[in-house]
Design a protein around this motif. Structure first.
Motif, PDB file in Angstrom:
ATOM      1  N   ALA A  37       8.801  -5.277   2.555  1.00  0.00           N
ATOM      2  CA  ALA A  37       8.596  -4.673   1.237  1.00  0.00           C
ATOM      3  C   ALA A  37       9.187  -5.590   0.176  1.00  0.00           C
ATOM      4  O   ALA A  37       9.935  -6.522   0.490  1.00  0.00           O
ATOM      5  CB  ALA A  37       9.273  -3.305   1.161  1.00  0.00           C
ATOM      6  N   VAL A  38       8.870  -5.270  -1.070  1.00  0.00           N
ATOM      7  CA  VAL A  38       9.622  -5.826  -2.185  1.00  0.00           C
ATOM      8  C   VAL A  38      10.788  -4.880  -2.444  1.00  0.00           C
ATOM      9  O   VAL A  38      10.583  -3.674  -2.589  1.00  0.00           O
ATOM     10  CB  VAL A  38       8.745  -5.972  -3.439  1.00  0.00           C
ATOM     11  N   TYR A  39      11.980  -5.430  -2.493  1.00  0.00           N
ATOM     12  CA  TYR A  39      13.190  -4.640  -2.691  1.00  0.00           C
ATOM     13  C   TYR A  39      13.656  -4.790  -4.138  1.00  0.00           C
ATOM     14  O   TYR A  39      13.778  -5.921  -4.634  1.00  0.00           O
ATOM     15  CB  TYR A  39      14.273  -5.085  -1.716  1.00  0.00           C
ATOM     16  N   TYR A  40      13.941  -3.645  -4.751  1.00  0.00           N
ATOM     17  CA  TYR A  40      14.322  -3.616  -6.158  1.00  0.00           C
ATOM     18  C   TYR A  40      15.723  -3.044  -6.331  1.00  0.00           C
ATOM     19  O   TYR A  40      16.075  -2.031  -5.716  1.00  0.00           O
ATOM     20  CB  TYR A  40      13.365  -2.743  -6.953  1.00  0.00           C
ATOM     21  N   CYS A  41      16.473  -3.660  -7.190  1.00  0.00           N
ATOM     22  CA  CYS A  41      17.765  -3.148  -7.604  1.00  0.00           C
ATOM     23  C   CYS A  41      17.558  -2.262  -8.829  1.00  0.00           C
ATOM     24  O   CYS A  41      16.735  -2.588  -9.708  1.00  0.00           O
ATOM     25  CB  CYS A  41      18.661  -4.345  -7.953  1.00  0.00           C
ATOM     26  N   CYS A  42      18.283  -1.166  -8.878  1.00  0.00           N
ATOM     27  CA  CYS A  42      18.130  -0.208  -9.977  1.00  0.00           C
ATOM     28  C   CYS A  42      19.499   0.256 -10.450  1.00  0.00           C
ATOM     29  O   CYS A  42      20.348   0.616  -9.622  1.00  0.00           O
ATOM     30  CB  CYS A  42      17.305   0.974  -9.494  1.00  0.00           C
ATOM     31  N   ALA A  43      19.704   0.253 -11.742  1.00  0.00           N
ATOM     32  CA  ALA A  43      20.927   0.775 -12.348  1.00  0.00           C
ATOM     33  C   ALA A  43      20.592   2.076 -13.076  1.00  0.00           C
ATOM     34  O   ALA A  43      19.606   2.140 -13.809  1.00  0.00           O
ATOM     35  CB  ALA A  43      21.505  -0.236 -13.323  1.00  0.00           C
ATOM     36  N   ARG A  44      21.401   3.091 -12.856  1.00  0.00           N
ATOM     37  CA  ARG A  44      21.179   4.385 -13.509  1.00  0.00           C
ATOM     38  C   ARG A  44      22.387   4.711 -14.382  1.00  0.00           C
ATOM     39  O   ARG A  44      23.518   4.762 -13.897  1.00  0.00           O
ATOM     40  CB  ARG A  44      20.953   5.470 -12.473  1.00  0.00           C
ATOM     41  N   ASP A  45      22.113   4.959 -15.672  1.00  0.00           N
ATOM     42  CA  ASP A  45      23.226   5.267 -16.578  1.00  0.00           C
ATOM     43  C   ASP A  45      23.543   6.761 -16.552  1.00  0.00           C
ATOM     44  O   ASP A  45      22.913   7.532 -15.815  1.00  0.00           O
ATOM     45  CB  ASP A  45      22.938   4.740 -17.985  1.00  0.00           C
ATOM     46  N   ILE A  46      24.517   7.147 -17.362  1.00  0.00           N
ATOM     47  CA  ILE A  46      24.988   8.532 -17.325  1.00  0.00           C
ATOM     48  C   ILE A  46      23.961   9.515 -17.879  1.00  0.00           C
ATOM     49  O   ILE A  46      24.096  10.718 -17.699  1.00  0.00           O
ATOM     50  CB  ILE A  46      26.326   8.690 -18.067  1.00  0.00           C
ATOM     51  N   TRP A  47      22.929   8.972 -18.560  1.00  0.00           N
ATOM     52  CA  TRP A  47      21.845   9.840 -19.043  1.00  0.00           C
ATOM     53  C   TRP A  47      20.644   9.828 -18.100  1.00  0.00           C
ATOM     54  O   TRP A  47      19.558  10.253 -18.463  1.00  0.00           O
ATOM     55  CB  TRP A  47      21.410   9.392 -20.447  1.00  0.00           C
ATOM     56  N   ALA A  48      20.859   9.283 -16.902  1.00  0.00           N
ATOM     57  CA  ALA A  48      19.820   9.222 -15.864  1.00  0.00           C
ATOM     58  C   ALA A  48      18.646   8.320 -16.250  1.00  0.00           C
ATOM     59  O   ALA A  48      17.530   8.508 -15.768  1.00  0.00           O
ATOM     60  CB  ALA A  48      19.328  10.612 -15.484  1.00  0.00           C
ATOM     61  N   GLY A  76       0.779  -1.226   0.000  1.00  0.00           N
ATOM     62  CA  GLY A  76       0.000   0.000   0.000  1.00  0.00           C
ATOM     63  C   GLY A  76       0.810   1.275   0.000  1.00  0.00           C
ATOM     64  O   GLY A  76       0.271   2.360   0.256  1.00  0.00           O
ATOM     65  N   LYS A  77       2.108   1.154  -0.280  1.00  0.00           N
ATOM     66  CA  LYS A  77       2.977   2.337  -0.244  1.00  0.00           C
ATOM     67  C   LYS A  77       3.589   2.596  -1.610  1.00  0.00           C
ATOM     68  O   LYS A  77       3.631   1.713  -2.465  1.00  0.00           O
ATOM     69  CB  LYS A  77       4.098   2.131   0.775  1.00  0.00           C
ATOM     70  N   ASP A  78       4.090   3.817  -1.789  1.00  0.00           N
ATOM     71  CA  ASP A  78       4.839   4.141  -2.996  1.00  0.00           C
ATOM     72  C   ASP A  78       6.235   3.550  -2.926  1.00  0.00           C
ATOM     73  O   ASP A  78       6.757   3.281  -1.839  1.00  0.00           O
ATOM     74  CB  ASP A  78       4.942   5.659  -3.152  1.00  0.00           C
ATOM     75  N   ARG A  79       6.820   3.369  -4.091  1.00  0.00           N
ATOM     76  CA  ARG A  79       8.213   2.914  -4.112  1.00  0.00           C
ATOM     77  C   ARG A  79       9.104   4.019  -3.561  1.00  0.00           C
ATOM     78  O   ARG A  79       8.939   5.188  -3.905  1.00  0.00           O
ATOM     79  CB  ARG A  79       8.625   2.558  -5.537  1.00  0.00           C
ATOM     80  N   GLU A  80      10.059   3.653  -2.705  1.00  0.00           N
ATOM     81  CA  GLU A  80      10.939   4.650  -2.102  1.00  0.00           C
ATOM     82  C   GLU A  80      12.391   4.236  -2.242  1.00  0.00           C
ATOM     83  O   GLU A  80      12.729   3.048  -2.233  1.00  0.00           O
ATOM     84  CB  GLU A  80      10.598   4.848  -0.613  1.00  0.00           C
ATOM     85  N   LEU A  81      13.246   5.242  -2.332  1.00  0.00           N
ATOM     86  CA  LEU A  81      14.683   5.010  -2.399  1.00  0.00           C
ATOM     87  C   LEU A  81      15.196   4.604  -1.024  1.00  0.00           C
ATOM     88  O   LEU A  81      14.923   5.281  -0.031  1.00  0.00           O
ATOM     89  CB  LEU A  81      15.389   6.275  -2.875  1.00  0.00           C
ATOM     90  N   VAL A  82      15.932   3.519  -0.964  1.00  0.00           N
ATOM     91  CA  VAL A  82      16.490   3.032   0.292  1.00  0.00           C
ATOM     92  C   VAL A  82      17.962   3.431   0.418  1.00  0.00           C
ATOM     93  O   VAL A  82      18.380   3.960   1.448  1.00  0.00           O
ATOM     94  CB  VAL A  82      16.357   1.504   0.384  1.00  0.00           C
ATOM     95  N   ALA A  83      18.748   3.160  -0.625  1.00  0.00           N
ATOM     96  CA  ALA A  83      20.185   3.429  -0.566  1.00  0.00           C
ATOM     97  C   ALA A  83      20.729   3.532  -1.981  1.00  0.00           C
ATOM     98  O   ALA A  83      20.186   2.942  -2.914  1.00  0.00           O
ATOM     99  CB  ALA A  83      20.905   2.323   0.186  1.00  0.00           C
ATOM    100  N   GLY A  84      21.832   4.278  -2.116  1.00  0.00           N
ATOM    101  CA  GLY A  84      22.478   4.419  -3.414  1.00  0.00           C
ATOM    102  C   GLY A  84      23.983   4.408  -3.262  1.00  0.00           C
ATOM    103  O   GLY A  84      24.515   4.725  -2.185  1.00  0.00           O
ATOM    104  N   ILE A  85      24.663   4.052  -4.344  1.00  0.00           N
ATOM    105  CA  ILE A  85      26.123   4.015  -4.343  1.00  0.00           C
ATOM    106  C   ILE A  85      26.603   4.462  -5.706  1.00  0.00           C
ATOM    107  O   ILE A  85      26.079   4.053  -6.741  1.00  0.00           O
ATOM    108  CB  ILE A  85      26.626   2.595  -3.981  1.00  0.00           C
ATOM    109  N   GLU A  86      27.592   5.358  -5.691  1.00  0.00           N
ATOM    110  CA  GLU A  86      28.053   5.866  -6.971  1.00  0.00           C
ATOM    111  C   GLU A  86      29.024   4.872  -7.616  1.00  0.00           C
ATOM    112  O   GLU A  86      29.312   3.821  -7.060  1.00  0.00           O
ATOM    113  CB  GLU A  86      28.619   7.268  -6.820  1.00  0.00           C
ATOM    114  N   ARG A  87      29.514   5.215  -8.803  1.00  0.00           N
ATOM    115  CA  ARG A  87      30.172   4.234  -9.655  1.00  0.00           C
ATOM    116  C   ARG A  87      31.385   3.563  -9.023  1.00  0.00           C
ATOM    117  O   ARG A  87      31.592   2.362  -9.188  1.00  0.00           O
ATOM    118  CB  ARG A  87      30.557   4.890 -10.978  1.00  0.00           C
ATOM    119  N   THR A  88      32.197   4.327  -8.318  1.00  0.00           N
ATOM    120  CA  THR A  88      33.411   3.726  -7.743  1.00  0.00           C
ATOM    121  C   THR A  88      33.149   3.070  -6.398  1.00  0.00           C
ATOM    122  O   THR A  88      33.997   2.331  -5.895  1.00  0.00           O
ATOM    123  CB  THR A  88      34.503   4.777  -7.554  1.00  0.00           C
ATOM    124  N   GLY A  89      32.011   3.353  -5.805  1.00  0.00           N
ATOM    125  CA  GLY A  89      31.698   2.794  -4.494  1.00  0.00           C
ATOM    126  C   GLY A  89      32.148   3.640  -3.330  1.00  0.00           C
ATOM    127  O   GLY A  89      31.906   3.287  -2.173  1.00  0.00           O
TER     128      GLY A  89
END
Length: 117
Positions: free
Chosen positions: A92-103, A42-55
Motif C-alpha cells: 500500500a501507500v502509507y500516509y502519516c496523519c496529524a490530528r489537532d485538538i479540533w479533530a 483498489g482499496k479505501d484508505r484505512e487506519l493502520v495505527a495511532g498514538i496519542e500525544r504523550t505516546g
C-alpha cells in the motif's frame, strides 16, 4: 504550516521488515495525535495505527496487531511505524496523519510499501 514527510518505504520480501518515519514541522508536534493510514491498490484508505500525544497510548488495526509498532519522538518531531512479518496484503501507500485538538487532519504525501517475492 503543517508539513509531514514520510520516508522508509520500499520493496521487501514477505516476512521482512521495514521502518517508516514521518518528519513533522510547522506545528506543536507534542500536542497532536499521530496516525498511520494506508491505501492499497483498489482499496479505501484505512487506519493502520495511532498514538496519542504523550505516546503512552497506542492502537492498531486488527490486521496489523502484533506485527506493527507505532512510536513517536516528541523531542525530534518524528513518528515511526515499525513493520515486521510483512505480508503481500500489506502492500500500500502509507500516509502519516496529524490530528489537532479540533479533530482536523493533516496529511503527508505518502510512501510506497511493496511486499513481494
Amino acid at each position: 504550516q503543517v508539513q509531514l514527510v514520510e520516508s522508509g518505504g520500499g520493496l521487501v520480501q514477505p516476512g521482512g521488515s521495514l521502518r517508516l518515519s514521518c518528519a513533522a514541522s510547522g506545528f506543536p508536534f507534542s500536542t497532536y495525535a499521530m496516525r498511520w493510514y494506508r491505501q492499497g491498490p483498489g482499496k479505501d484508505r484505512e487506519l493502520v495505527a495511532g498514538i496519542e500525544r504523550t505516546g503512552q497510548n497506542t492502537y492498531y488495526a486488527d490486521s496489523v496487531k502484533g506485527r506493527f509498532t507505532i512510536s513517536r519522538d516528541n523531542v525530534n518531531n518524528l513518528v515511526y511505524l515499525q513493520m515486521n512479518s510483512l505480508k503481500p496484503e500489506d502492500t500500500a501507500v502509507y500516509y502519516c496523519c496529524a490530528r489537532d485538538i479540533w479533530a482536523r487532519d493533516y496529511w503527508g504525501q505518502g510512501t510506497q510499501v511493496t511486499v513481494s517475492s
